[in-house]
Design a protein around this motif. Structure first.
Motif, PDB file in Angstrom:
ATOM      1  N   ASP A 196       0.804  -1.229   0.000  1.00 12.98           N
ATOM      2  CA  ASP A 196       0.000   0.000   0.000  1.00 12.98           C
ATOM      3  C   ASP A 196       0.840   1.284   0.000  1.00 12.98           C
ATOM      4  O   ASP A 196       0.287   2.383   0.015  1.00 12.98           O
ATOM      5  CB  ASP A 196      -0.942   0.018   1.206  1.00 12.98           C
TER       6      ASP A 196
ATOM      7  N   CYS B 172      -3.391  -4.758  -3.605  1.00 16.23           N
ATOM      8  CA  CYS B 172      -2.414  -3.980  -4.357  1.00 16.23           C
ATOM      9  C   CYS B 172      -2.766  -3.945  -5.845  1.00 16.23           C
ATOM     10  O   CYS B 172      -2.635  -2.908  -6.501  1.00 16.23           O
ATOM     11  CB  CYS B 172      -1.029  -4.581  -4.150  1.00 16.23           C
TER      12      CYS B 172
ATOM     13  N   HIS C 297      -7.222  -0.976  -0.116  1.00 17.13           N
ATOM     14  CA  HIS C 297      -6.469  -1.697   0.917  1.00 17.13           C
ATOM     15  C   HIS C 297      -7.332  -1.840   2.174  1.00 17.13           C
ATOM     16  O   HIS C 297      -7.049  -1.281   3.232  1.00 17.13           O
ATOM     17  CB  HIS C 297      -5.156  -0.963   1.196  1.00 17.13           C
TER      18      HIS C 297
END
Length: 242
Positions: free
Chosen positions: A19, A62, A189
């Motif tokens: 992240d 991701c 995320h």
């Protein structure tokens, strides 16, 4: 018939964890991708030492984050989350990524030590890699032609990671589409944002920087070397607005 403008050369943003790029400089990546620049997010671990989220979950997040930014994604595993060491072999491997992708602009975490140790170590490794990428005689890289980037900029994931000895440049990311894409990338995320208000923290930092720069949202980047321009006309306004 006029010749079309050449496509801008690629941008590569390096992050230690799945992240980092989204939270640290995602607005810049979204801005550049929407301007037609090919952008690649290079992640150097699966976030396996994190308190929340499995490596599989974090890698999928991701992928979603990179898609929201309009960027491609590469995973280049080094020593693992929370185990990164500064090794010549790592810099050479990252130099190979730079040679292969051939960016003009590279983004990396700041080398300031008061942050997650992986962050500052990766910043140093990328700095060294950018230099090694242009050396033609490196044996491990001979299959790829040398490449010299034009700019290395550092991004700070938190105020404590902001360099005290470098003046930032402010990148105006106020466009609502850019802010929306950046927000979506951070929110991808989910395992991380459930625990702490990371999205609000980064947007608030961008609003504060925007107030300093006279815009709605801005992200601070820190140049590794002084930028060079061939005309003062290419410079934007300054944050002080004299």
């Amino acid at each position: 018939m006029s010749n079309p403008l050449p496509e801008p050369a690629p941008l590569v943003a390096f992050g230690c964890h799945p992240d980092d790029v989204e939270f640290g400089c995602g607005g810049v990546v979204a801005l550049e991708s929407r301007a037609g620049r090919a952008c690649c997010v290079v992640v150097c671990s699966r976030g396996e030492s994190a308190s929340r989220g499995t490596p599989e979950e974090r890698l999928e997040e991701c992928r979603a984050g990179a898609r929201a930014l309009g960027a491609s994604l590469e995973l280049i595993e080094l020593d693992g989350d929370a185990h990164l060491e500064e090794k010549a072999a790592h810099s050479i491997r990252l130099a190979g990524v730079i040679r292969r992708l051939r960016p003009t602009i590279v983004l990396a975490p700041t080398p300031v030590e008061n942050q997650h140790p992986d962050h500052y170590r990766l910043g140093r490794l990328v700095r060294d890699a950018a230099r090694i990428a242009r050396y033609g005689g490196v044996a491990e890289l001979r299959e790829l032609p040398p490449h010299a980037i034009e700019q290395l900029f550092y991004y700070a994931l938190a105020p404590s990671a902001e360099p005290r000895d470098l003046s930032p440049i402010f990148v105006d990311v106020s466009n609502p589409d850019v802010v929306a894409a950046w927000t979506a990338a951070m929110e991808a995320h989910a395992t991380q944002v459930k625990a702490r208000p990371y999205v609000e923290m980064q947007l608030t930092r961008a609003r504060v920087n925007g107030l300093r720069a006279g815009v709605a949202h801005a992200i601070a980047l820190y140049p590794n070397d002084p930028p060079v321009v061939d005309s003062l006309a290419r410079l934007g306004r300054n944050a002080s607005r004299y």
